[in-house]
Design an enzyme around this catalytic site. Structure first.
Site, mmCIF file in Angstrom:
data_model
loop_
_atom_site.group_PDB
_atom_site.id
_atom_site.type_symbol
_atom_site.label_atom_id
_atom_site.label_comp_id
_atom_site.label_asym_id
_atom_site.label_seq_id
_atom_site.Cartn_x
_atom_site.Cartn_y
_atom_site.Cartn_z
ATOM 1 N N ASP A 188 0.813 -1.222 0.000
ATOM 2 C CA ASP A 188 0.000 0.000 0.000
ATOM 3 C C ASP A 188 0.847 1.272 0.000
ATOM 4 O O ASP A 188 0.318 2.361 -0.256
ATOM 5 C CB ASP A 188 -0.933 0.016 1.218
ATOM 6 N N GLY A 245 -5.790 -0.680 -3.015
ATOM 7 C CA GLY A 245 -5.613 0.666 -2.459
ATOM 8 C C GLY A 245 -6.929 1.175 -1.902
ATOM 9 O O GLY A 245 -7.684 1.828 -2.603
ATOM 10 N N ARG A 291 0.138 -8.671 -5.603
ATOM 11 C CA ARG A 291 1.101 -8.536 -4.503
ATOM 12 C C ARG A 291 1.951 -9.786 -4.316
ATOM 13 O O ARG A 291 2.819 -9.822 -3.450
ATOM 14 C CB ARG A 291 0.380 -8.147 -3.207
#
Lengths: 418, 418
Positions: B141, B188, B298
């Protein structure tokens, strides 16, 4: 320079390596002093007489096509009907070919494109127009008949297996307090080839993917839930790979069930993964996550299979060689001559054997319980994802993909109303 | 061998390179003859006294951690409350530390983990227990205070930019007869860092991504529709990148609007991309596709940024060095000393300045119209995705990711009821 031009067109959904085929086509033709035109947006570009003179593109750009995903000349989703029903359009194709002295037509696509190429060759013969039509295989769906595999599939398969292996490590790390069930949606409306490729990510009942859902097997929700629950209880988490085309025993697509209206009455676009994730959450109470890679899985040139790339280039080269030899209404196909070591060669197959056929996954590739792949599937699939062929990267950390000039030739014919 | 052991734990959402930090921690400690324990599943492993003796892992496995995504020891989503509210749990941590002679505690995570590490250090001081607590930064993030960037973000940013560039080429090729609008959903919830990274995929109004939706700007559907339409009419297609956390002016998450019931009354899990795609289809009539990469973004170690990897390793090494020097309640952070050429160094920052703070994207990173990134954002972001650091691949075409043995130490304390 040989008399006449060669016309190349891309058709259907693009892949990570269809431009590698284009690159090989153009390079092989250039080496033989044959001029190559490319149709803009596939067969539509021929109908519209929107043709690109690829000789304007520098050699470096044509080489760079080999590491650039997408469809450099544009593709289309247009299927011509029968010669009778679509007569005017087929005749228009021949008119355009005649106007640009096209003697070789290479159509790079799937079943439908093979059919179009075959019909064009038939009409040319009927009109006595000297034309050699060659189909060039391409599809991430891996569903073309005759060929052992389809260029484009191996790279999408590699993307799938690598991505599933990676996200499974993520889920494994978080499962104790977070996501316990993860659903990965793979392309494949009619055949579970890409879902099967996910099976390469692991082996044995405890390695992800724990459950694969194939369109070839009826989806039974209660049985699926029971297996998800058993996996979570045994392993701690469960990674599911679902083919977008799974259906219930009565033939309804599960993905269609997923669509509906949101709380504002707006269209809610569905999908298998989001539906399954929602149902698992409701029924079993587990925290779920899901992914829909969609176009990412067929455009991930950064993760292309070296085998796939070599085959994409080989069919492009062979297509030109076949065309220039006058081998009409054929397609260069991949023939596997050995599993271990993996060996393959290119042969020409009649388009008539490929057009409109669809290759299903062999029943022997799906495990008896219906939720995984067999050793036979591994033997088939594994060589196809073997080897890496990364694109060059720039100083900016991004792959250096090429964009061609694609200036259109001045039309020689009046516009087509069709 | 130094007296006492070092305890390392992973916390929160894992990344493509958190194990690279772990690898550096263990290698650095081994070089100093310090024994490293790892907690299973983050702080929970300490509470449960589920501790792994990393000295059982061969050096090759520890090296291989540097190219393995996920969280090798398990992570968790658990936030301890204040020292008053969670007193029993904090005291249990100290008991476990004492039982295993833990003198150095390294907690690898985000804001919450920095807070936990800080509180543990305070309690240890209160009890007179000699403990050095060091936070180690990690989060895709990119929202940690003080540090210029967060290990994990650069690789997720690279995945995002590369994926958007690739799928945009696909859409461009198909737009004439197929998909005209493509929506990519980036992680996000509170800050649009990853959505901003997508902006690196193109430059200028005609290159994808054409529109980026940031959580920092209110989402205005009518304005968005108008821009999608204008883009399709001008460019032929439109690639949209939407941050999962976008909100309308009245503060409602668009993703929440996306959820609802499907046609069978079952929970339909929403998402920003699926919602936007459905709305665009309804309102503008374009064929749409969308992607939700979710955990893929990720965990994509195969596409890690070399810069990110180097920083993940550097903070791991620095954390051990700081700990052994007795630098308590600090975090090694990344300090950018130059944009061009990109230069950075590691410094120690007090955990008190990091715990529970959240770094927002600077307003100057978002273009005035709200739909793209500025040159300042590019200067900041571009170095973070620079360089490739692919994992080794096996003969089977898959990355060789390592799985550790992770055998647990025999507990020395009675089980904790907490």
């Amino acid at each position: 320079m040989a008399s006449g031009t060669l016309l190349y067109a891309q058709s259907g959904g693009v892949t990570a390596v269809i431009n590698a085929t284009a690159s090989a086509v153009i390079q092989t033709a250039r080496a033989r002093q044959v001029k190559v035109l490319a149709a803009r947006n596939g067969i539509l570009g021929v109908l519209r007489e929107e043709l690109i003179d690829t000789s304007k593109e520098p050699a470096a750009a044509i080489r760079a096509l080999a590491h650039t995903p997408g469809g450099a000349f544009g593709s289309c989703r247009v299927k011509l009907k029968s010669l009778e029903q679509d007569r005017a359009r087929y005749e228009r194709l021949l008119e355009v070919f005649r106007a640009h002295d096209v003697r070789w037509f290479l159509y790079n696509g799937g079943n439908d494109s093979a059919d179009t190429a075959l019909k064009v060759s038939q009409l040319a013969a009927e009109f006595g127009y000297p034309l050699t039509c060659v189909g060039v295989p391409k599809t991430v769906d891996n569903d073309l008949a005759v060929t052992d595999c389809c260029p484009g599939f191996g790279s999408a398969a590699k993307y799938t297996a690598v991505s599933v292996r990676e996200c499974a490590l993520d889920v494994a790390a978080m499962a104790d307090t977070s996501t316990k069930v993860f659903v990965y949606e793979a392309m494949g409306r009619h055949a579970g080839w890409l879902a099967a490729a996910a099976g390469l990510a692991g082996a044995g009942p405890d390695q992800a993917p724990h459950l694969i859902l194939f369109p070839e097997r009826p989806y039974d929700e209660a049985d699926f839930f029971a297996r998800v629950k058993a996996t979570v209880e045994r392993v701690g988490y469960c990674v599911v790979v679902a083919s977008e085309g799974i259906q219930t025993a009565d033939g309804r697509f599960v993905a269609d069930a997923g669509g509906g209206k949101d709380s504002f009455g707006h269209t809610q676009l569905g999908g298998v993964a989001s539906h399954l994730a929602g149902r698992v959450k409701d029924a079993l109470g587990y925290k779920v996550h899901w992914t829909l890679p969609d176009y990412l899985q067929r455009s991930a040139r950064h993760l292309a299979s070296k085998t796939d790339l070599a085959q994409a280039q080989a069919v492009g080269k062979a297509a030109v060689e076949l065309a220039l030899k006058g081998a009409n209404a054929v397609m260069p196909v991949i023939v596997r001559t050995s599993d271990t070591p993996y060996r393959w060669k290119i042969e020409a197959a009649p388009l008539a054997k490929i057009a409109n056929h669809e290759k299903k996954m062999p029943a022997g590739f799906i495990r008896k319980d219906g939720y995984g792949i067999t050793e036979a599937a591994r033997r088939y699939l594994e060589p196809l994802i073997r080897g890496e062929a990364p694109p060059p990267y720039g100083r900016d950390g991004l792959p250096r993909y090429v964009t061609l000039g694609n200036a259109l030739l001045t039309p020689r014919l009046p516009p087509f109303k069709g």
